[in-house]
Design a protein around this motif. Structure first.
Motif, PDB file in Angstrom:
ATOM      1  N   VAL A   2       0.855  -1.177   0.000  1.00 40.06           N
ATOM      2  CA  VAL A   2       0.000   0.000   0.000  1.00 40.06           C
ATOM      3  C   VAL A   2       0.890   1.225   0.000  1.00 40.06           C
ATOM      4  O   VAL A   2       1.978   1.214   0.570  1.00 40.06           O
ATOM      5  N   THR A   3       0.438   2.283  -0.673  1.00 39.97           N
ATOM      6  CA  THR A   3       1.168   3.545  -0.709  1.00 39.97           C
ATOM      7  C   THR A   3       0.186   4.685  -0.469  1.00 39.97           C
ATOM      8  O   THR A   3      -1.029   4.505  -0.573  1.00 39.97           O
ATOM      9  N   ASN A   4       0.708   5.852  -0.181  1.00 40.50           N
ATOM     10  CA  ASN A   4      -0.093   7.060   0.001  1.00 40.50           C
ATOM     11  C   ASN A   4      -1.116   6.883   1.123  1.00 40.50           C
ATOM     12  O   ASN A   4      -2.237   7.354   1.041  1.00 40.50           O
ATOM     13  N   THR A   5      -0.739   6.174   2.166  1.00 42.04           N
ATOM     14  CA  THR A   5      -1.466   5.986   3.422  1.00 42.04           C
ATOM     15  C   THR A   5      -2.988   5.823   3.277  1.00 42.04           C
ATOM     16  O   THR A   5      -3.752   6.705   3.640  1.00 42.04           O
ATOM     17  N   PRO A   6      -3.425   4.678   2.745  1.00 41.48           N
ATOM     18  CA  PRO A   6      -4.872   4.467   2.645  1.00 41.48           C
ATOM     19  C   PRO A   6      -5.526   4.400   4.015  1.00 41.48           C
ATOM     20  O   PRO A   6      -4.929   3.936   4.978  1.00 41.48           O
ATOM     21  N   ARG A   7      -6.762   4.906   4.094  1.00 41.02           N
ATOM     22  CA  ARG A   7      -7.566   4.817   5.310  1.00 41.02           C
ATOM     23  C   ARG A   7      -8.485   3.606   5.184  1.00 41.02           C
ATOM     24  O   ARG A   7      -9.151   3.426   4.173  1.00 41.02           O
ATOM     25  N   ILE A   8      -8.529   2.795   6.225  1.00 39.56           N
ATOM     26  CA  ILE A   8      -9.316   1.571   6.234  1.00 39.56           C
ATOM     27  C   ILE A   8     -10.257   1.630   7.431  1.00 39.56           C
ATOM     28  O   ILE A   8      -9.833   1.950   8.545  1.00 39.56           O
ATOM     29  N   GLU A   9     -11.532   1.323   7.215  1.00 46.10           N
ATOM     30  CA  GLU A   9     -12.463   1.195   8.330  1.00 46.10           C
ATOM     31  C   GLU A   9     -13.217  -0.112   8.196  1.00 46.10           C
ATOM     32  O   GLU A   9     -13.864  -0.374   7.181  1.00 46.10           O
ATOM     33  N   PHE A  10     -13.102  -0.936   9.227  1.00 41.62           N
ATOM     34  CA  PHE A  10     -13.854  -2.190   9.280  1.00 41.62           C
ATOM     35  C   PHE A  10     -15.221  -1.879   9.857  1.00 41.62           C
ATOM     36  O   PHE A  10     -15.340  -1.336  10.953  1.00 41.62           O
ATOM     37  N   LYS A  11     -16.289  -2.220   9.115  1.00 45.47           N
ATOM     38  CA  LYS A  11     -17.653  -1.845   9.484  1.00 45.47           C
ATOM     39  C   LYS A  11     -18.394  -2.977  10.190  1.00 45.47           C
ATOM     40  O   LYS A  11     -17.998  -4.132  10.155  1.00 45.47           O
ATOM     41  N   ASN A  12     -19.543  -2.623  10.755  1.00 43.00           N
ATOM     42  CA  ASN A  12     -20.340  -3.511  11.604  1.00 43.00           C
ATOM     43  C   ASN A  12     -21.319  -4.379  10.814  1.00 43.00           C
ATOM     44  O   ASN A  12     -22.427  -4.628  11.258  1.00 43.00           O
ATOM     45  N   THR A  13     -20.970  -4.807   9.652  1.00 42.33           N
ATOM     46  CA  THR A  13     -21.827  -5.712   8.899  1.00 42.33           C
ATOM     47  C   THR A  13     -21.013  -6.925   8.503  1.00 42.33           C
ATOM     48  O   THR A  13     -19.802  -6.951   8.666  1.00 42.33           O
ATOM     49  N   GLY A  14     -21.658  -7.923   7.977  1.00 40.23           N
ATOM     50  CA  GLY A  14     -20.948  -9.111   7.552  1.00 40.23           C
ATOM     51  C   GLY A  14     -20.480  -9.929   8.738  1.00 40.23           C
ATOM     52  O   GLY A  14     -21.047  -9.876   9.821  1.00 40.23           O
ATOM     53  N   ALA A  15     -19.431 -10.663   8.535  1.00 43.39           N
ATOM     54  CA  ALA A  15     -18.920 -11.599   9.540  1.00 43.39           C
ATOM     55  C   ALA A  15     -17.744 -10.985  10.291  1.00 43.39           C
ATOM     56  O   ALA A  15     -17.327  -9.862  10.019  1.00 43.39           O
ATOM     57  N   ASP A  16     -17.192 -11.745  11.250  1.00 44.73           N
ATOM     58  CA  ASP A  16     -15.920 -11.353  11.850  1.00 44.73           C
ATOM     59  C   ASP A  16     -14.898 -11.205  10.725  1.00 44.73           C
ATOM     60  O   ASP A  16     -15.040 -11.817   9.665  1.00 44.73           O
ATOM     61  N   LYS A  17     -13.888 -10.407  10.950  1.00 47.69           N
ATOM     62  CA  LYS A  17     -12.953 -10.076   9.880  1.00 47.69           C
ATOM     63  C   LYS A  17     -11.532 -10.475  10.249  1.00 47.69           C
ATOM     64  O   LYS A  17     -11.130 -10.329  11.396  1.00 47.69           O
ATOM     65  N   ASN A  18     -10.802 -10.971   9.261  1.00 48.14           N
ATOM     66  CA  ASN A  18      -9.374 -11.223   9.396  1.00 48.14           C
ATOM     67  C   ASN A  18      -8.649 -10.205   8.534  1.00 48.14           C
ATOM     68  O   ASN A  18      -9.074  -9.914   7.420  1.00 48.14           O
ATOM     69  N   ALA A  19      -7.543  -9.666   9.041  1.00 45.02           N
ATOM     70  CA  ALA A  19      -6.813  -8.643   8.309  1.00 45.02           C
ATOM     71  C   ALA A  19      -5.336  -8.997   8.243  1.00 45.02           C
ATOM     72  O   ALA A  19      -4.666  -9.087   9.267  1.00 45.02           O
ATOM     73  N   LYS A  20      -4.847  -9.208   7.027  1.00 51.16           N
ATOM     74  CA  LYS A  20      -3.421  -9.387   6.782  1.00 51.16           C
ATOM     75  C   LYS A  20      -2.941  -8.081   6.158  1.00 51.16           C
ATOM     76  O   LYS A  20      -3.173  -7.823   4.981  1.00 51.16           O
ATOM     77  N   PHE A  21      -2.312  -7.211   6.963  1.00 51.63           N
ATOM     78  CA  PHE A  21      -1.977  -5.869   6.522  1.00 51.63           C
ATOM     79  C   PHE A  21      -0.795  -5.826   5.561  1.00 51.63           C
ATOM     80  O   PHE A  21      -0.723  -4.953   4.722  1.00 51.63           O
ATOM     81  N   GLY A  22       0.156  -6.729   5.666  1.00 57.33           N
ATOM     82  CA  GLY A  22       1.258  -6.799   4.719  1.00 57.33           C
ATOM     83  C   GLY A  22       2.151  -5.583   4.741  1.00 57.33           C
ATOM     84  O   GLY A  22       2.330  -4.922   5.753  1.00 57.33           O
ATOM     85  N   THR A  23       2.718  -5.247   3.566  1.00 57.23           N
ATOM     86  CA  THR A  23       3.749  -4.225   3.428  1.00 57.23           C
ATOM     87  C   THR A  23       3.145  -2.859   3.143  1.00 57.23           C
ATOM     88  O   THR A  23       2.216  -2.735   2.357  1.00 57.23           O
ATOM     89  N   GLY A  24       3.704  -1.838   3.758  1.00 58.84           N
ATOM     90  CA  GLY A  24       3.284  -0.470   3.502  1.00 58.84           C
ATOM     91  C   GLY A  24       2.774   0.195   4.759  1.00 58.84           C
ATOM     92  O   GLY A  24       2.611  -0.432   5.799  1.00 58.84           O
ATOM     93  N   THR A  25       2.532   1.493   4.662  1.00 61.87           N
ATOM     94  CA  THR A  25       2.050   2.278   5.785  1.00 61.87           C
ATOM     95  C   THR A  25       0.623   2.718   5.515  1.00 61.87           C
ATOM     96  O   THR A  25       0.333   3.317   4.482  1.00 61.87           O
ATOM     97  N   TYR A  26      -0.249   2.407   6.456  1.00 69.05           N
ATOM     98  CA  TYR A  26      -1.650   2.802   6.360  1.00 69.05           C
ATOM     99  C   TYR A  26      -1.846   4.137   7.039  1.00 69.05           C
ATOM    100  O   TYR A  26      -1.069   4.531   7.907  1.00 69.05           O
ATOM    101  N   GLY A  27      -2.915   4.841   6.669  1.00 64.28           N
ATOM    102  CA  GLY A  27      -3.316   6.042   7.387  1.00 64.28           C
ATOM    103  C   GLY A  27      -4.135   5.593   8.586  1.00 64.28           C
ATOM    104  O   GLY A  27      -3.809   4.615   9.252  1.00 64.28           O
TER     105      GLY A  27
END
Length: 144
Positions: free
Chosen positions: A89-114
């Motif tokens: 990821v580049t340019n610091t993406p913003r990520i928001e996990f929302k209250n719908t769907g199922a439990d979530k797994n997150a593999k963030f990997g390489t890069g810097t998030y906002g």
């Protein structure tokens, strides 16, 4: 729900970036979907707006460009992993996990998030890799 795979590098909301249309929709989370679309990135894709999706996979040597503050709302779906970053990821993406769907797994990997926000009352987001953020990790509801 539809799975969109990038067909070339470009902006998220450009039909030419994706292999669609799917059901009359040109890109994942195009405003007509309910946050269940899956996005698979095989190129460099720039998130040039706020979008609701079910899950995203960034394949090896590929890139999600954050677009300078736009938010990618991840609702989760039946996939085992809601965010799977095998590329960067580049340019610091913003990520928001929302209250719908199922439990979530997150593999963030390489890069810097906002800003990364967990907003999932009654749900759990499990980090399956380390994450680097240039901003805050906010847990407003749910469990990390």
């Amino acid at each position: 729900m539809a799975t969109f795979t990038s067909a070339g590098s470009g902006d998220w909301d450009s039909a030419s970036t994706w292999d669609g249309p799917h059901g009359g929709r040109d890109y994942p989370g195009d405003g007509l979907s309910d946050g269940t679309d899956r996005a698979v990135i095989n190129h460099t894709v720039t998130n040039n707006g706020n979008h609701n999706i079910g899950s995203i996979t960034i394949n090896a040597s590929k890139e999600l460009n954050g677009g300078g503050g736009n938010i990618l709302y991840i609702h989760g779906d039946s996939n085992a992993t809601s965010l799977e970053n095998n590329g960067s990821v580049t340019n610091t993406p913003r990520i928001e996990f929302k209250n719908t769907g199922a439990d979530k797994n997150a593999k963030f990997g390489t890069g810097t998030y906002g800003l990364v926000e967990v907003n999932c009352s009654g749900r759990t987001v499990t980090m399956t890799s380390a994450m680097t953020s240039s901003n805050n990790l906010t847990i407003s509801a749910g469990t990390l």
